[in-house]
Design an enzyme around this catalytic site. Structure first.
Site, PDB file in Angstrom:
ATOM      1  N   GLY A  62      39.888  31.943  46.058  1.00 13.69           N
ATOM      2  CA  GLY A  62      39.103  32.008  47.294  1.00 13.69           C
ATOM      3  C   GLY A  62      39.055  33.421  47.812  1.00 13.69           C
ATOM      4  O   GLY A  62      39.318  34.368  47.080  1.00 13.69           O
ATOM      5  N   ASN A  63      38.699  33.579  49.069  1.00 15.55           N
ATOM      6  CA  ASN A  63      38.727  34.907  49.684  1.00 15.55           C
ATOM      7  C   ASN A  63      39.028  34.757  51.173  1.00 15.55           C
ATOM      8  O   ASN A  63      39.158  33.646  51.675  1.00 15.55           O
ATOM      9  CB  ASN A  63      37.414  35.660  49.434  1.00 15.55           C
ATOM     10  CG  ASN A  63      36.218  34.914  49.975  1.00 15.55           C
ATOM     11  OD1 ASN A  63      36.076  34.720  51.176  1.00 15.55           O
ATOM     12  ND2 ASN A  63      35.367  34.440  49.071  1.00 15.55           N
ATOM     13  N   TYR A  64      39.124  35.887  51.874  1.00 18.37           N
ATOM     14  CA  TYR A  64      39.601  35.866  53.263  1.00 18.37           C
ATOM     15  C   TYR A  64      38.508  35.556  54.288  1.00 18.37           C
ATOM     16  O   TYR A  64      38.765  35.618  55.485  1.00 18.37           O
ATOM     17  CB  TYR A  64      40.229  37.217  53.610  1.00 18.37           C
ATOM     18  CG  TYR A  64      41.502  37.515  52.861  1.00 18.37           C
ATOM     19  CD1 TYR A  64      42.602  36.670  52.976  1.00 18.37           C
ATOM     20  CD2 TYR A  64      41.604  38.631  52.034  1.00 18.37           C
ATOM     21  CE1 TYR A  64      43.781  36.938  52.295  1.00 18.37           C
ATOM     22  CE2 TYR A  64      42.780  38.905  51.350  1.00 18.37           C
ATOM     23  CZ  TYR A  64      43.862  38.055  51.476  1.00 18.37           C
ATOM     24  OH  TYR A  64      45.017  38.308  50.809  1.00 18.37           O
TER      25      TYR A  64
END
Ligand code: C5P
Length: 437
Positions: A233-235
């Site tokens: 995923g990412n932030y």
């Protein structure tokens, strides 16, 4: 008890859908709300005050004066007491009276005294709903700051099929819960701003310059599954996309918000939310709705790659061995929409670059057939993922660019819409548009 302690005035008017108000009352009470029901004379023909007062635990108000002792019911006090007013069902007649301020019953006087946000769930026959008068009244109410909970499509009391059924009580409760949740989740700074905006919306008209426009917004991260418990995923928090969705809806647009996993909620019932997890799901949902859209604003941080294969069982840990996860490219949603974009459609993309920012952004406009790109830089403190502020540069496909200061994401959302959809800042406010070479 997600509505615990919330003071809600529930207005009920004379529609067959008033039978659903009993279920609505029960659900709101179960969620912890304190309810004061105000019913019109016509409403009482469809459901009795006895039923409603038993379910809500309070006497139902209908007349200006209580019969017998002449006690006066204060609509002003109700306006101050309420955290929210909900009129469900709202008939065509009540919508018309709200627009014109015809205060000939307790419900409309309460509406005119209301300090809290007002939600309205219309219910009527399909032809009445479609009628130009009703539609004009709905447009006016939206521009007065009233939140309209769109009626559903289905069989009506007249046995005709169409749009006009009051939204189901469960969904109305969900909309109110989302509203309070989003209000709660805002930072103090944003709360101050909302208070000002709400005051502005009750004192003056919000410009409805996106009325009848359909806007697709992608937001948040995507999660690409590795095994049943892990993902890539990412932030991204989704805050920028959600702020844009709220701003578009407030200005009258019908918004479809396709969002990856996020803890955020929406407040405006004109936002239809589609929750997805992976880039592939976001791609499918976006491609499906894009042909009916006027505008697409693509703020999602889509994972560029996903694991080649997703394990059915949790990958076991082994101290002595490296593991390799092979990745395969995800579909580029923006490029896919750019390919099928018609001349009358606008696409606004985002770019988060770490180097050679503007040239990369310009290349992206070309490659993905964007009209504009919103560039956020990771170099600027307070801009980017997770935070409540952002600092953006907007670049048009002709190379005009404008850089804004660090602002709250809701202010940035306004700048993005004013600049990309109305040319307001690029054409009107910039003295020297800085052409990129
Ligand atoms: O190529 P890059 O990821 O930097 O492009 C960013 C823009 O493209 C954003 O608007 C993003 O939402 C969109 N995008 C997309 N699908 C992808 C990758 C990016 O829609 N697979």
């Amino acid at each position: 008890m997600s509505l615990k302690g919330k003071h809600i005035v529930l207005g009920i008017t004379g529609s067959i859908a008033a039978y659903k108000s009993a279920i609505l009352t029960r659900l709101l009470i179960k969620k912890g709300a304190e309810l004061q029901i105000v019913i019109t004379a016509a409403g009482k023909e469809f459901i009795t005050p006895v039923t409603l007062s038993a379910l809500s635990g309070r006497p139902v108000i209908s007349e200006f004066f209580a019969t017998g002792d002449g006690t006066w019911h204060s609509h002003v006090d109700l306006g101050l007491w309420a955290d929210l007013m909900l009129i469900a069902p709202a008939t065509a007649s009540t919508l018309g009276k709200m627009v014109s301020g015809i205060a000939d019953n307790m419900l409309i006087t309460t509406y005119l005294s209301m300090k809290a946000p007002v939600f309205v769930a219309p219910a009527m026959d399909l032809d009445m709903f479609k009628h130009v008068t009703t539609q004009r009244n709905i447009i006016q109410l939206k521009s007065d700051g009233v939140m309209i909970i769109d009626p559903g499509v289905g069989e009506l009391a007249s046995h005709l099929e169409g749009k006009g059924r009051m939204e189901e009580p469960e969904n109305i409760v969900k909309i109110l819960e989302d509203y309070f949740k989003a209000e709660q989740g805002k930072t103090n700074r944003e709360q101050d701003q909302t208070a000002t905006e709400h005051n502005q919306s009750t004192n003056s008209l919000i410009e409805q310059d996106l009325l009848k426009k359909k806007v697709l917004i992608t937001a948040g991260p995507t999660y690409e599954k590795i095994d049943p418990v892990r993902f890539i995923g990412n932030y991204s928090s989704g805050k920028m996309g959600f702020a844009i969705a709220e701003e578009c809806a407030k200005r009258g647009a019908e918004v479809i918000l396709v969002t990856g996993p996020t803890a955020l909620s929406t407040t405006n019932p004109n936002i239809k939310r589609i929750d997805v997890e992976s880039a592939k799901e976001m791609h499918n949902a976006s491609i499906n709705v894009f042909p009916q859209m006027d505008i697409a604003i693509l703020s999602a941080a889509v994972a560029d790659y996903r694991p080649n294969q997703q394990e059915d069982t949790k990958i076991k840990h082994n101290d002595n061995e490296d593991i390799t996860i092979k990745l395969t490219p995800n579909p580029d949603i923006a490029a896919a929409l750019g390919k099928i974009k018609k001349d009358n459609q606008i696409i606004v993309g985002f770019a988060l670059e770490t180097n050679n920012e503007e040239n990369n952004a310009l290349k992206k406009i070309e490659k993905k057939n964007f009209n504009f790109i919103v560039l956020n830089s990771l170099k600027d403190a307070g801009a980017g993922f997770g935070v409540d502020t952002n600092k953006v540069t907007i670049i048009s496909k002709d190379g005009d660019k404008i850089t804004f200061n660090l602002k709250s994401k809701s202010e940035v959302a306004k700048d993005i819409i004013n600049t990309t959809l109305f040319n307001k800042t690029i054409k009107a406010d910039i003295k020297n548009p800085n052409k990129l070479g």
